[in-house]
Design an enzyme around this catalytic site. Structure first.
Site, PDB file in Angstrom:
ATOM      1  CE  LYS A  42     -10.021 -65.021 -32.347  1.00  0.00           C
ATOM      2  NZ  LYS A  42      -8.686 -64.683 -31.735  1.00  0.00           N
ATOM      3  NE  ARG A 140      -1.220 -64.106 -32.256  1.00  0.00           N
ATOM      4  CZ  ARG A 140      -2.378 -64.618 -31.905  1.00  0.00           C
ATOM      5  NH1 ARG A 140      -2.589 -65.761 -32.584  1.00  0.00           N
ATOM      6  NH2 ARG A 140      -3.236 -64.142 -31.271  1.00  0.00           N
ATOM      7  CG  HIS A 172      -3.163 -64.812 -27.047  1.00  0.00           C
ATOM      8  ND1 HIS A 172      -4.523 -65.061 -26.353  1.00  0.00           N
ATOM      9  CD2 HIS A 172      -3.290 -65.373 -28.153  1.00  0.00           C
ATOM     10  CE1 HIS A 172      -5.188 -66.015 -27.137  1.00  0.00           C
ATOM     11  NE2 HIS A 172      -4.437 -66.052 -28.325  1.00  0.00           N
ATOM     12  NE  ARG A 228      -7.770 -62.186 -24.363  1.00  0.00           N
ATOM     13  CZ  ARG A 228      -6.430 -62.321 -23.902  1.00  0.00           C
ATOM     14  NH1 ARG A 228      -6.050 -61.480 -22.754  1.00  0.00           N
ATOM     15  NH2 ARG A 228      -5.319 -62.922 -24.515  1.00  0.00           N
ATOM     16  CE1 TYR A 274     -15.763 -81.096 -62.118  1.00  0.00           C
ATOM     17  CE2 TYR A 274     -15.444 -80.349 -59.877  1.00  0.00           C
ATOM     18  CZ  TYR A 274     -16.376 -80.296 -61.169  1.00  0.00           C
ATOM     19  OH  TYR A 274     -16.917 -79.176 -61.494  1.00  0.00           O
ATOM     20  CB  CYS A 321     -17.530 -79.669 -56.446  1.00  0.00           C
ATOM     21  SG  CYS A 321     -17.530 -81.324 -56.982  1.00  0.00           S
ATOM     22  CG  ASP A 323     -20.862 -74.262 -56.263  1.00  0.00           C
ATOM     23  OD1 ASP A 323     -20.795 -73.104 -55.405  1.00  0.00           O
ATOM     24  OD2 ASP A 323     -20.630 -74.217 -57.455  1.00  0.00           O
TER      25      ASP A 323
HETATM   26  C1  LIG Z   1      -8.675 -65.437 -30.501  1.00  0.00           C
HETATM   27  C2  LIG Z   1      -8.295 -64.796 -29.238  1.00  0.00           C
HETATM   28  C3  LIG Z   1      -8.758 -65.140 -27.849  1.00  0.00           C
HETATM   29  C4  LIG Z   1      -9.848 -66.225 -28.044  1.00  0.00           C
HETATM   30  O1  LIG Z   1      -9.267 -67.713 -28.037  1.00  0.00           O
HETATM   31  P1  LIG Z   1      -9.960 -68.904 -27.945  1.00  0.00           P
HETATM   32  O2  LIG Z   1      -8.907 -70.023 -28.050  1.00  0.00           O
HETATM   33  O3  LIG Z   1     -10.970 -68.969 -29.091  1.00  0.00           O
HETATM   34  O4  LIG Z   1     -10.869 -68.950 -26.696  1.00  0.00           O
HETATM   35  C5  LIG Z   1      -8.485 -64.487 -26.981  1.00  0.00           C
HETATM   36  N1  LIG Z   1      -7.406 -63.393 -26.770  1.00  0.00           N
HETATM   37  C6  LIG Z   1      -6.934 -63.357 -27.987  1.00  0.00           C
HETATM   38  C7  LIG Z   1      -5.683 -62.125 -27.937  1.00  0.00           C
HETATM   39  C8  LIG Z   1      -7.404 -63.721 -29.204  1.00  0.00           C
HETATM   40  O5  LIG Z   1      -6.637 -63.748 -30.431  1.00  0.00           O
END
Ligand SMILES: *Cc1c(COP(=O)(O)O)cnc(C)c1O
Length: 384
Positions: A42, A140, A172, A228, A274, A321, A323
């Site tokens: 992602k 969540r 999760h 995951r 700046y 800044c 850039d």
């Molecule tokens: C982002 C995410 C992961 C991976 O998490 P990491 O901490 O980057 O390993 C796994 N499962 C879900 C649902 C996530 O949103």
């Protein structure tokens, strides 16, 4: 030292080591034992570039890919990536038909969503692949409390109708980065109940999964059928207090660098950038670095962000800044065109993304993921 800029040398860029991604996945796979690895790609593969990173992860032994947004899953399919794919973050109104057509697994946390997926499946005349997302305590995006019962009942009914196939159940962690935290066990226990409940309802998920990077590295009991990991795929540690990347067999894949545009000698007492928040303490050399917050260099790195020039460490002088920013290099001989490394694997004296995270008070996830897509990605390693 590299020569002055030319049109084929970018001003600022990120280098992505695809071999590091592949070998990080291989390390994670070894830790996961019999469990499969879903590499989470992602957020444009945490800023590393979606498609090349996904291919490198598959080369390293991942057999699944995971994304939050469906658009990224479709982009992977359009690029010819045919590995099993899970997408898990959708709001009402999204069109599920393309995902159903492409055989993409859809993670569903709510009845509205499983109904919408089922309707897309009827419209397409295909069976949709669905994974049920249980909220076991993160509070969540999963199905929480009684909503789980409603989701499970809807899933059983729609599977009996033949419009969906429940391929997975997942959840999760809230505290995977604190493996001793009581919620880590509590969430595993509730997940076991949710899985058993789904199976009692006649669902036969192939993949039951809950482990992000931190759990993959520190809580092997949570591996189930699949882990995951995201961050660790890119060679960064999700638990810097428990171990650095190397201690987990990981190598950072991203290096961010830029080429000095202008170098100047200034006297003592010159305010820099700046607001003149930095004033030169003596006669010195200032180097202008063409990377700023539009590129993802946090403005919070003003006065604290570390860089390396020819292996020597310096700190951002004054404000970052949009850039560019400035570095005071003292009497180091530097020429326009010199390479300034913001972060990399750390083996040539350069800072790491973790060092940047520590300097600005964030996590390495945010440092790499927010590096702007306007910066060219230069891929190295097999498949580049
Ligand atoms: C982002 C995410 C992961 C991976 O998490 P990491 O901490 O980057 O390993 C796994 N499962 C879900 C649902 C996530 O949103």
């Amino acid at each position: 030292m590299l020569g002055p800029m030319s049109t084929d040398q970018p001003t600022a860029w990120v280098t992505i080591d695809l071999d590091a991604i592949a070998s990080n996945v291989a390390s994670l796979k070894e830790r996961a034992g019999d469990a499969a690895v879903m590499a989470v790609v992602k957020g444009d593969a945490y800023g590393h570039g979606l498609v090349p990173s996904a291919r490198a992860a598959l080369r390293g032994g991942a057999t699944w890919l995971g994304v939050a947004q469906m658009a990224e899953a479709l982009e992977l399919r359009a690029a010819g990536v045919d590995a099993p794919l899970l997408t898990w973050l959708h709001a009402p109104g999204v069109n599920f038909a393309p995902a159903v057509r492409e055989g993409i697994d859809i993670g569903v946390p709510a009845v509205w969503e499983i109904e919408a997926v089922a309707q897309a499946a009827r419209d397409e005349g295909r069976t949709a692949r669905v994974q049920l997302k249980a909220d076991t305590g993160l509070a969540r995006n999963g199905a929480y409390g009684k909503d789980w019962d409603l989701l499970r009942d809807a899933a059983a009914r729609l599977q009996a109708e033949g419009v969906i196939d429940v391929t997975g159940v997942f959840t999760h962690f809230a505290y995977a980065d604190s493996p001793q935290h009581p919620t880590v066990l509590q969430q595993q226990e509730l997940f076991r109940e949710r899985v058993a409940d789904a199976e009692r309802a006649g669902l036969k998920p192939d993949v039951r999964h809950m482990s992000n990077s931190a759990a993959t590295l520190t809580t092997p009991s949570a591996a189930w059928d699949m882990v995951r990991p995201g961050l660790s795929v890119y060679g960064l540690t999700p638990v810097p207090d428990l171990g650095d990347a190397a201690s987990f067999g990981l190598r950072p894949a991203m290096t961010m660098a830029a080429r000095a545009t202008v170098v100047k000698r200034v006297p003592a007492g010159q305010g820099v950038s700046y607001g003149h928040t930095y004033v030169t303490p003596r006669e010195t050399t200032l180097v202008d670095v063409p990377a700023g917050y539009a590129d993802g260099v946090p403005r919070a790195a003003s006065a604290v962000g570390p860089v390396a020039i020819e292996g020597k460490r310096f700190t951002v002088a004054g404000r970052v800044c949009m850039d560019q920013f400035v570095v005071d290099v003292g009497d180091l001989p530097v020429e326009a065109g010199a390479e300034i490394v913001l972060f990399g694997p750390g083996d040539h004296g350069e800072p790491t993304a973790q060092d940047w995270a520590d300097a600005v008070g964030t996590i390495s996830y945010e440092i790499v993921t927010r590096i702007s897509s306007r910066l060219p990605r230069v891929y190295v390693g097999e498949g580049a």
